[in-house]
Design an enzyme around this catalytic site. Structure first.
Site, short mmCIF file in Angstrom:
data_model
loop_
_atom_site.label_atom_id
_atom_site.label_comp_id
_atom_site.label_asym_id
_atom_site.label_seq_id
_atom_site.Cartn_x
_atom_site.Cartn_y
_atom_site.Cartn_z
CE LYS A 59 -14.97 -43.43 -4.90
NZ LYS A 59 -15.65 -43.58 -3.60
CG ASP B 212 -15.89 -46.85 -2.83
OD1 ASP B 212 -15.03 -47.07 -3.70
OD2 ASP B 212 -16.55 -45.80 -2.78
CE1 TYR C 236 -18.46 -40.28 -1.91
CE2 TYR C 236 -17.92 -42.37 -0.89
CZ TYR C 236 -18.23 -41.64 -2.01
OH TYR C 236 -18.31 -42.27 -3.23
CG HIS D 262 -14.86 -38.27 -6.14
ND1 HIS D 262 -15.06 -38.21 -4.79
CD2 HIS D 262 -15.98 -38.82 -6.64
CE1 HIS D 262 -16.24 -38.71 -4.48
NE2 HIS D 262 -16.82 -39.09 -5.60
#
Ligand code: A2P
Length: 285
Positions: free
Chosen positions: A80, A50, A55, A113
């Site tokens: 996301k 994931d 990120y 997200h």
């Protein structure tokens, strides 16, 4: 359903199978750390990774996936869509960018997200509807095998369902014994939307809680393992994150014990203990 291994799957509402534990990469720095921890996870048997555009580690995650040599069809990869991309056109660009960074030609799961970024706080419902229209197209085209949402509360999902022609398959939430998110979890269940639990260890804040450690001692397990079990036994899909190989292995070694109903209830009573509750409708970004 009895779950007995890392490659066992839940079946999403469109029939796609998703491995029951995913490897979380939120707060994993890009570069060698993300690369090595994803490689370690794949070596430990995880087949579900994931990540997210936000990120900042998709390129390293992708490099690890490639270097692992594991056939693409054996892997389940989620990313996301970030808050700056809530429109039909921007979502297309964002998905292409994630695919390019990951070095993949399709994603297994793509999530919006956050429901209501600051920049469209006043028109979040329209922005999500437009974004979702692109996600549906990409799903139909096979560029993303499943589509979902993250951090959506009931009002956000209800608004989305007004115009959606494909219902979300997943809602990924911050869920752990300190943050039960009972209302939205019940709503997800009623709508056949799988609840994924990000930060199932409460970003580590639950690991020293005495009641959790007492249960762990009884089974000769760690607090982290008890928390992953708690998630699974609630029917959630946990996404534990670690950058240490031994912890990565440990967090997946949860199939040789089961919490009793009494222990599950005792853990549910820890709501609020970590003081980490966040209200998605107020997220300040
Ligand atoms: P690290 O990445 O340094 O191993 P969450 O999954 O809830 O977001 O929690 C992640 C946090 O918990 C990270 O700080 C991670 O540290 C730590 N962590 C993950 N697994 C374990 C474990 N088995 N034992 C102790 N700490 C862990």
């Amino acid at each position: 359903m009895t779950i007995s291994s890392l490659t066992d799957t839940f079946t999403l509402n469109n029939g796609v199978k998703i491995p029951v534990i995913g490897f979380g990469t939120w707060q994993t720095p890009d570069g060698d750390v993300a690369y090595q921890s994803v490689l370690d996870a794949l070596k430990a048997g995880y087949r579900h990774i994931d990540t997210a555009a936000a990120y900042g580690n998709e390129a390293s995650v992708g490099r690890a996936i490639k270097d692992s040599g594991i056939p693409r069809e054996e892997l389940f990869v989620t990313s996301k869509l970030w808050n700056d991309s809530h429109s039909f056109e921007a979502a297309k660009i964002a998905l292409d960018k994630s695919l390019q960074l990951l070095g993949l030609d399709y994603l297994d799961l793509y999530l919006i997200h956050w429901p209501n970024p600051l920049i469209n706080r006043r028109n979040w419902d329209k922005a999500n509807a437009e974004t979702w229209r692109y996600m549906e197209d990409a799903n139909t085209d096979g560029k993303i095998r499943a589509i979902g949402i993250s951090n959506f509360q009931i009002e956000h999902v209800e608004a989305l369902l007004k115009t959606a022609t494909i219902a979300p398959m997943v809602n990924q939430l911050f869920v752990n014994p300190s943050d039960l998110e009972k209302d939205i979890v019940a709503f997800n269940n009623e709508h056949n939307i799988l609840t994924e639990a990000y930060s199932p260890l409460g970003t580590g804040s639950l690991l020293e809680v005495p009641q959790i450690n007492d249960i762990a001692t009884k089974y000769n397990k760690s607090a982290a393992q008890v928390l992953v079990r708690w998630s699974l036994q609630h029917g959630f899909l946990p996404l534990p994150k670690s950058t240490h190989a031994e912890r990565i292995e440990q967090n997946a070694d949860v199939f040789d014990f089961a919490l009793t109903d009494e222990e599950m209830t005792a853990l549910d009573q820890l709501e609020g203990v970590a003081g980490t509750h966040q209200d998605a409708s107020q997220a300040d970004f």
